[in-house]
Scaffold this motif. Structure first.
Motif, PDB file in Angstrom:
ATOM      1  N   UNK A 156      49.324  12.016  21.770  1.00  0.00           N
ATOM      2  CA  UNK A 156      48.407  11.275  20.908  1.00  0.00           C
ATOM      3  C   UNK A 156      49.259  10.557  19.869  1.00  0.00           C
ATOM      4  N   UNK A 157      49.043   9.267  19.701  1.00  0.00           N
ATOM      5  CA  UNK A 157      49.909   8.509  18.785  1.00  0.00           C
ATOM      6  C   UNK A 157      49.705   8.900  17.321  1.00  0.00           C
ATOM      7  N   UNK A 158      48.627   9.610  17.018  1.00  0.00           N
ATOM      8  CA  UNK A 158      48.363  10.007  15.629  1.00  0.00           C
ATOM      9  C   UNK A 158      48.728  11.458  15.330  1.00  0.00           C
TER      10      UNK A 158
ATOM     11  N   UNK B  12      55.131   4.162  17.926  1.00  0.00           N
ATOM     12  CA  UNK B  12      54.851   5.058  19.044  1.00  0.00           C
ATOM     13  C   UNK B  12      54.158   4.273  20.160  1.00  0.00           C
ATOM     14  N   UNK B  13      53.205   3.432  19.760  1.00  0.00           N
ATOM     15  CA  UNK B  13      52.491   2.614  20.735  1.00  0.00           C
ATOM     16  C   UNK B  13      53.445   1.668  21.459  1.00  0.00           C
ATOM     17  N   UNK B  14      54.392   1.089  20.748  1.00  0.00           N
ATOM     18  CA  UNK B  14      55.361   0.190  21.391  1.00  0.00           C
ATOM     19  C   UNK B  14      56.257   0.959  22.378  1.00  0.00           C
TER      20      UNK B  14
ATOM     21  N   UNK C  32      42.505   5.935  27.013  1.00  0.00           N
ATOM     22  CA  UNK C  32      41.354   5.285  26.398  1.00  0.00           C
ATOM     23  C   UNK C  32      41.680   3.840  26.014  1.00  0.00           C
ATOM     24  N   UNK C  33      40.633   3.063  25.762  1.00  0.00           N
ATOM     25  CA  UNK C  33      40.827   1.646  25.407  1.00  0.00           C
ATOM     26  C   UNK C  33      41.538   1.479  24.063  1.00  0.00           C
ATOM     27  N   UNK C  34      41.358   2.428  23.165  1.00  0.00           N
ATOM     28  CA  UNK C  34      42.024   2.351  21.862  1.00  0.00           C
ATOM     29  C   UNK C  34      43.502   2.703  21.950  1.00  0.00           C
ATOM     30  N   UNK C  35      43.914   3.228  23.087  1.00  0.00           N
ATOM     31  CA  UNK C  35      45.299   3.599  23.360  1.00  0.00           C
ATOM     32  C   UNK C  35      45.853   4.622  22.361  1.00  0.00           C
ATOM     33  N   UNK C  36      45.025   5.610  22.048  1.00  0.00           N
ATOM     34  CA  UNK C  36      45.497   6.681  21.166  1.00  0.00           C
ATOM     35  C   UNK C  36      46.006   7.877  21.966  1.00  0.00           C
ATOM     36  N   UNK C  37      45.390   8.139  23.124  1.00  0.00           N
ATOM     37  CA  UNK C  37      45.799   9.232  24.013  1.00  0.00           C
ATOM     38  C   UNK C  37      46.489   8.628  25.231  1.00  0.00           C
TER      39      UNK C  37
END
Length: 174
Positions: A49-51, A72-74, A89-94
């Protein structure tokens, strides 16, 4: 489990800040991508998870430096380009992260099936991921969701057929 051996870059403060120069940034993302794969493999972990700010990979307490969710997302996007990750997910958190690409896992599993004479037989996912015959294989203890993705990929290539019954899966290899 032994302690993880962090690379020297992990103790270098600028490593935690996205570099502005394109070539340097790409090299930094590649080193981070490699570190993600090695660290997650060490933990036998397939999701991030990015958070999750407490995750040691993102947070070097000694340096008091941490990765931003954007960085992290990059890194995860860089892993996606090489076939080693995909968002849940669409939010790209997981994200689901693969130590090997789905094709590489598929080849390993299919080779094992052929070597052990299990072509045209039905196996359970448990046998593949946790069976005694796979203990020395790189796919041993693979996450069930990752394994399903691998098997769906093999199914698309005509190498197997997934069989679902009462929420459980089996697979027949051809």
């Amino acid at each position: 489990m032994t302690d993880f051996q962090w690379p020297w870059e992990y103790t270098f403060p600028p490593f935690f800040t996205l570099q502005p120069h394109e070539e340097t940034r790409q090299q930094q993302l590649n080193v981070w991508s490699d570190l993600f794969l090695k660290y997650l493999k060490h933990l036998n972990k397939f999701t991030v998870n990015i958070y999750d700010s407490s995750f040691p990979l993102y947070n070097n307490e000694t340096l008091k430096r941490k990765l931003s969710p954007n960085m992290i997302l990059q890194i995860l996007e860089n892993l996606r380009k090489t076939g080693h990750a995909r968002p849940f997910d669409k939010k790209q958190t997981e994200w689901q992260v693969y130590w090997f690409t789905l094709d590489e896992y598929g080849n390993m599993i299919y080779d094992w099936i052929q070597e052990t004479g299990q072509v045209n037989t039905v196996c359970t996912l448990y046998e593949i991921a946790h069976g005694d015959l796979t203990e020395e294989r790189d796919f041993h203890k693979i996450d069930d969701d990752v394994l399903l993705n691998v098997l769906r990929n093999l199914e698309d290539k005509g190498r197997c057929e997934l069989i679902e019954m009462d929420g459980s899966y089996g697979v027949k290899f051809f």
